[in-house]
Every structure is written in structure tokens, then in C-alpha cells.
Motif scaffolding. Structure first.
Motif, PDB file in Angstrom:
ATOM      1  N   ILE B 186      35.066  40.192  37.242  1.00  0.00           N
ATOM      2  CA  ILE B 186      34.493  38.895  36.392  1.00  0.00           C
ATOM      3  C   ILE B 186      35.494  37.899  36.516  1.00  0.00           C
ATOM      4  N   PHE B 187      36.732  38.046  36.607  1.00  0.00           N
ATOM      5  CA  PHE B 187      37.977  37.012  36.631  1.00  0.00           C
ATOM      6  C   PHE B 187      37.960  36.111  38.039  1.00  0.00           C
ATOM      7  N   ASN B 188      37.745  37.296  39.024  1.00  0.00           N
ATOM      8  CA  ASN B 188      38.159  36.522  40.423  1.00  0.00           C
ATOM      9  C   ASN B 188      36.864  36.515  41.328  1.00  0.00           C
ATOM     10  N   ILE B 189      35.734  37.289  41.069  1.00  0.00           N
ATOM     11  CA  ILE B 189      34.768  37.049  42.120  1.00  0.00           C
ATOM     12  C   ILE B 189      33.606  36.251  41.721  1.00  0.00           C
ATOM     13  N   MET B 190      33.431  36.132  40.284  1.00  0.00           N
ATOM     14  CA  MET B 190      32.471  34.970  39.873  1.00  0.00           C
ATOM     15  C   MET B 190      32.618  33.642  40.459  1.00  0.00           C
ATOM     16  N   PRO B 191      31.453  32.971  40.876  1.00  0.00           N
ATOM     17  CA  PRO B 191      30.272  33.435  40.618  1.00  0.00           C
ATOM     18  C   PRO B 191      29.596  34.203  41.891  1.00  0.00           C
ATOM     19  N   GLU B 192      30.520  34.460  42.872  1.00  0.00           N
ATOM     20  CA  GLU B 192      29.694  35.231  43.996  1.00  0.00           C
ATOM     21  C   GLU B 192      29.377  36.611  43.557  1.00  0.00           C
ATOM     22  N   TYR B 193      30.215  37.239  42.684  1.00  0.00           N
ATOM     23  CA  TYR B 193      29.671  38.547  42.275  1.00  0.00           C
ATOM     24  C   TYR B 193      28.232  38.651  42.047  1.00  0.00           C
ATOM     25  N   VAL B 194      27.773  37.744  41.280  1.00  0.00           N
ATOM     26  CA  VAL B 194      26.261  37.927  41.102  1.00  0.00           C
ATOM     27  C   VAL B 194      25.266  38.028  42.253  1.00  0.00           C
ATOM     28  N   ARG B 195      25.959  37.426  43.391  1.00  0.00           N
ATOM     29  CA  ARG B 195      25.303  37.521  44.497  1.00  0.00           C
ATOM     30  C   ARG B 195      25.749  38.471  45.534  1.00  0.00           C
ATOM     31  N   PHE B 196      26.126  39.780  45.171  1.00  0.00           N
ATOM     32  CA  PHE B 196      26.553  40.838  45.641  1.00  0.00           C
ATOM     33  C   PHE B 196      27.501  40.342  46.927  1.00  0.00           C
ATOM     34  N   ALA B 197      28.511  39.558  46.675  1.00  0.00           N
ATOM     35  CA  ALA B 197      29.841  39.261  47.436  1.00  0.00           C
ATOM     36  C   ALA B 197      30.285  40.578  47.933  1.00  0.00           C
ATOM     37  N   PRO B 198      30.590  40.795  49.215  1.00  0.00           N
ATOM     38  CA  PRO B 198      31.319  42.049  49.647  1.00  0.00           C
ATOM     39  C   PRO B 198      32.490  42.640  48.886  1.00  0.00           C
ATOM     40  N   GLU B 199      33.065  41.519  48.304  1.00  0.00           N
ATOM     41  CA  GLU B 199      34.362  42.275  47.391  1.00  0.00           C
ATOM     42  C   GLU B 199      33.703  42.616  46.029  1.00  0.00           C
ATOM     43  N   GLY B 200      32.806  42.446  45.693  1.00  0.00           N
ATOM     44  CA  GLY B 200      32.124  42.794  44.406  1.00  0.00           C
ATOM     45  C   GLY B 200      31.640  44.177  44.732  1.00  0.00           C
ATOM     46  N   VAL B 201      30.718  44.294  45.799  1.00  0.00           N
ATOM     47  CA  VAL B 201      30.237  45.522  46.478  1.00  0.00           C
ATOM     48  C   VAL B 201      31.350  46.441  46.571  1.00  0.00           C
ATOM     49  N   LEU B 202      32.569  46.155  47.173  1.00  0.00           N
ATOM     50  CA  LEU B 202      33.772  46.843  47.382  1.00  0.00           C
ATOM     51  C   LEU B 202      34.260  47.346  45.834  1.00  0.00           C
ATOM     52  N   ALA B 203      34.202  46.400  44.825  1.00  0.00           N
ATOM     53  CA  ALA B 203      34.875  46.846  43.627  1.00  0.00           C
ATOM     54  C   ALA B 203      34.087  47.796  42.990  1.00  0.00           C
ATOM     55  N   ASN B 204      32.667  47.501  42.856  1.00  0.00           N
ATOM     56  CA  ASN B 204      31.757  48.511  42.240  1.00  0.00           C
ATOM     57  C   ASN B 204      31.487  49.797  42.901  1.00  0.00           C
ATOM     58  N   THR B 205      31.737  49.787  44.298  1.00  0.00           N
ATOM     59  CA  THR B 205      31.629  51.285  44.911  1.00  0.00           C
ATOM     60  C   THR B 205      33.160  51.979  44.705  1.00  0.00           C
ATOM     61  N   LEU B 206      34.171  51.265  44.344  1.00  0.00           N
ATOM     62  CA  LEU B 206      35.496  51.989  44.036  1.00  0.00           C
ATOM     63  C   LEU B 206      35.134  52.403  42.749  1.00  0.00           C
ATOM     64  N   GLY B 207      34.501  51.813  41.643  1.00  0.00           N
ATOM     65  CA  GLY B 207      34.349  52.510  40.349  1.00  0.00           C
ATOM     66  C   GLY B 207      33.395  53.986  40.517  1.00  0.00           C
ATOM     67  N   LEU B 208      32.289  53.755  41.310  1.00  0.00           N
ATOM     68  CA  LEU B 208      31.473  54.782  41.529  1.00  0.00           C
ATOM     69  C   LEU B 208      32.330  56.147  42.113  1.00  0.00           C
ATOM     70  N   LEU B 209      33.262  55.717  43.170  1.00  0.00           N
ATOM     71  CA  LEU B 209      34.013  56.706  43.692  1.00  0.00           C
ATOM     72  C   LEU B 209      35.123  57.530  42.696  1.00  0.00           C
ATOM     73  N   LEU B 210      35.728  56.681  41.994  1.00  0.00           N
ATOM     74  CA  LEU B 210      36.532  56.973  40.994  1.00  0.00           C
ATOM     75  C   LEU B 210      35.591  58.246  40.208  1.00  0.00           C
ATOM     76  N   VAL B 211      34.750  57.625  39.502  1.00  0.00           N
ATOM     77  CA  VAL B 211      33.855  58.691  38.680  1.00  0.00           C
ATOM     78  C   VAL B 211      33.466  59.991  39.533  1.00  0.00           C
ATOM     79  N   GLY B 212      33.412  59.705  40.694  1.00  0.00           N
ATOM     80  CA  GLY B 212      32.855  60.808  41.537  1.00  0.00           C
ATOM     81  C   GLY B 212      34.007  61.893  41.613  1.00  0.00           C
ATOM     82  N   PHE B 213      35.364  61.269  41.697  1.00  0.00           N
ATOM     83  CA  PHE B 213      36.533  62.144  42.021  1.00  0.00           C
ATOM     84  C   PHE B 213      36.591  62.900  40.650  1.00  0.00           C
TER      85      PHE B 213
END
Lengths: 253, 253
Positions: B186-213
Motif C-alpha cells: 500500500i505504501f509503495n505500489i499504490m495506485p498501480e497496486y489496484v491495477r495488478f502491477a507485477p510488483e503487487g502480484v509478486l507481493a501477494n504471491t509471496l504472501g500465499l507462498l508463506l501461508v503454503g510453507f
């Protein structure tokens, strides 16, 4: 069979932990209500941010408080018939599912009115994963344990997965709430959030209380001497599948 | 005594789950490195945001990947002596603790340089609670299980708490990482975060992988048939305190 849910053979300490969980869980629901009601302008169903406010309240009530209580029923109702407790477990989960759907509709409705894109944040990703897996877990539980023609072996095998994923999804549900709190605090309370504005402190406190509720529920359902005792009539029915009739498998968390 | 950690009596499936956890855990560390290195300008130790970038990498490496691996050692090293595995468990946790301290210094240093207040966010509250309890848990483990004059009964009693809080703190640690990801996005990728910027997708994917681990590690350490077998020499030493010598109590999650 005793009438009181905590009568008779309740192990020492269990009623205190259950009471503690209820205090924490109700505090979470009340604080969410106060936060949305007092600081965020209250509730409505008109596509405005007041409709959005329905979302956190529904989610905390459904996918934390009711969810936690549903998985504790096997520890609380120790002297009721196993089938009654299973039905109660399924019904509380169903109520949670319905309230969660209302919470989902509230946020998607608000996003549509405010032209905010859906499903871009980690909160939304985790929330959707939690909701889909929670629904699947409910359907699987229903088909394996309430309307099943599956063999006792198959049911016993699935029970350990059901218990593991039940607790895992409660943890994921609470983590999703924390993400929602963080998003809301940054979007709405900045820049006062960094100066410990009361609303920010309330939001953070809510986060810690949610974690506390999850920890107490997790402790109650995993502590071995809190398990539901084997009742004689259940023992006769399932001598070889003890795990199936205990409401929690000794093989599982 | 076999040399290979996965030799001999490893139960069917265990090596695959362990391998899966390592793929997920390493993916988390690498993606955090790529996120901070490629999208956030890389690493330095100069009080700038490049020093901040050291923080997420240290925390994911220490309090997720190493922490998870440390609690799996009792499942992986099935044929080594119990004492060796305990020492390995304590040493990996110590390395994690040191790396976590570096991660803490990085963020406090950056905040001081950038005049950003400390400890106002839910991420910081959860992180501090996790770190303090993790340190306490390490000290308690050391004094109960490695340098203890406590009775076997007392050690057996504490073991179930140690195991429960070990897994609970891993979950809280991962939840804290998710909060950090959400804040940073939210601090760094907004407003592109809401448009599925690659960095935001990478960050969210990291979150899901952490949960998976976390889910795979939790499954490996709670599944009953993955438990470390009782070795004859350990059995002789502790016939009455089986739970103590298995590295995981059947009474605990």
C-alpha cells in the motif's frame, strides 16, 4: 445424559479457557462494531462506506467468533449425543457461512458503487482462499460425517485432515482479519495512525485480541485432556474407529 | 545409526512433504530478495530505504524459513541421537534469532534516519510480540530440555506447551509477514497496486507462498505417523516419559 453442557466430567481448567475464549471473542465482535459504528460512521446498505462497514463486522462475527465456537462444541458439549453435537457443529458453521456471504456482498457492493477494483490486495486474496476452502471443508464435513455412506476407515482418514484444515483455516481467517485491519488503518487513519490516534490503537488492539481468541481456541481443541470422553454407546458402535467417534483424532492436531 | 537424514524408517510421503516445504520456503526467501533487490532498489546499510530492504529478507529467512526448518528437524533426522537433534533445533533457532535481530536493527535504523515513528502499526505490534515470545520460548526450551535439572514430569508438562506455542508463534510470524507485505504494497505500489502491477502480484504471491510453507510445516509436524520413532536406548532411559523423548508429545498438536 446430563443437561448442562459443562456438567459432570469437564476437566479442570476447561470451563475457564472456554469462558476466556468467549470474553475475547465477544470483545472482538464488540470492538469491530464500535470501530465501524463510532469511528467509521455506522452501518447502512446503500453502496456507501457505511455499507462497507458491514463487511468487517460480518467477517469477525462469522469467520472468527462463530467459527471458533463451532470447533469448540466437541469440548463444551461433553455429555450430549455425538450426533447432536455434530449437527450443532454443522449448523453454527452454516450460520457463519451465511453471515460471511452477507459480508462479501457488502464489500463487493461498496466497491462497485465507489468504482474500486476488486481482488487486488493480499487481504482479498487470503479472504477468498479462506472462504472457498471453508465452504469446501463444510461440504466435505457434511458428506463424510452427516450424510455419508463412506466406510468408517475412509471417514477416520478424512477426520484427521478435517481437524487439521479446520484449525489452519481459522488461523488463515484471523490472519485475513489482521490484513483487513492494517489496510483500513492505513487507508483511513493516516497520518494520525503514526501518532497513536485512539482509532489506530483500537484497531491494533482488535488485532491482538483476534490473535488471542485464536490461540485460546487452538489450545482448547488441541489439549489432549480436554478431549471429549468416549461414551459407552459410542464405544459399542465403533470399537475399531475410536478416532471417528471422539470428535477429534488423537492422530491429528 | 544411519548417516542419511532420510534413510531407513522414513514414513511414506514424509520426504515429499519435506521437499515441498523446502521448495516453498526457498521460493519465499528468493521472492523476498527479488522484490527488495529488483523492485525496491536493492540492499545497503546506510539508513536509506535500501537498509529497510534488509528487514523483510532477514525476517522471512529467519522467522519463517529457518524457524519452520528448526521445528521439522525431529521429523527429518529420525536416526540421529535425540540430543544431537535437540542441539540442532536450538542452534537453527539461535541463528534465526541473530538474523531477526539484524532485521530489527535495519528497520529501526531506517525509521530513525527517515524520521518515521516506530511501533505504531499492527505489523510492528504483532512482530514485537512474536519476537519477544520467540526469544522467551528459545530460553525456556534451552533451560528445560538442554541444561535442565527439572524433573522428567515437569519437562514432559512443559513439552506440550513448547510444541503448541512453537507452532502458534510460527503462524503469528507468518501473519506478521503478511501484514508487512500489505503495508509495503500500500505504501509503495499504490495506485498501480489496484491495477495488478507485477510488483503487487509478486507481493501477494509471496504472501500465499508463506501461508503454503506454514501449512506444509504444520502438517508435517502434527501428522501422527510422521513422528520420530522411539529408539531402544531412549526407551530404556524414559519408559515413563515417552512424550519427552519423541520430540513431539502425542498429547500436543
Amino acid at each position: 445424559m446430563a443437561d448442562s453442557p459443562l456438567s459432570g466430567s469437564s476437566p479442570a481448567g476447561l470451563p475457564w479457557y472456554v469462558a476466556g475464549s468467549q470474553v475475547l471473542g465477544l470483545a472482538c465482535v464488540v470492538i469491530t462494531g464500535v470501530w465501524m459504528g463510532r469511528y467509521r460512521g455506522g452501518f447502512a446498505w446503500d453502496g456507501s462506506s457505511h455499507e462497507f462497514n458491514v463487511h468487517p463486522l460480518c467477517m469477525v462475527l462469522a469467520l472468527v467468533f462463530l467459527y471458533g465456537d463451532a470447533i469448540m462444541v466437541y469440548r463444551v458439549f461433553r455429555n450430549e449425543s455425538k450426533r447432536s453435537v455434530k449437527i450443532l457443529h454443522a449448523v453454527i458453521h452454516l450460520i457463519a457461512l451465511v453471515i460471511a456471504v452477507v459480508g462479501f456482498v457488502a464489500v463487493f457492493d461498496f466497491h462497485r458503487s465507489a468504482k474500486i477494483p476488486n481482488m487486488y490486495s493480499l487481504h482479498s486474496w487470503c479472504g477468498m482462499v479462506t472462504f472457498i476452502l471453508f465452504s469446501l471443508q463444510w461440504l466435505m464435513g457434511l458428506s463424510f460425517f452427516l450424510f455419508s455412506r463412506a466406510s468408517a476407515q475412509l471417514r477416520s482418514w478424512y477426520l484427521s485432515l478435517h481437524v487439521f484444515f479446520g484449525l489452519t483455516l481459522l488461523a488463515l481467517s484471523i490472519a485475513t482479519c489482521l490484513l483487513g485491519i492494517a489496510e483500513s488503518a492505513i487507508f483511513n487513519i493516516m497520518p494520525e495512525y503514526v501518532r497513536f490516534a485512539p482509532e489506530g490503537v483500537l484497531a491494533n488492539t482488535l488485532g491482538l485480541l483476534l490473535v488471542g481468541f485464536g490461540v485460546v481456541v487452538g489450545y482448547v481443541v488441541t489439549r489432549d485432556d480436554f478431549r471429549r470422553p468416549q461414551h459407552p454407546e459410542e464405544e459399542a458402535l465403533s470399537m475399531h474407529f475410536k478416532t471417528l467417534t471422539e470428535g477429534g483424532s488423537p492422530n491429528s492436531p
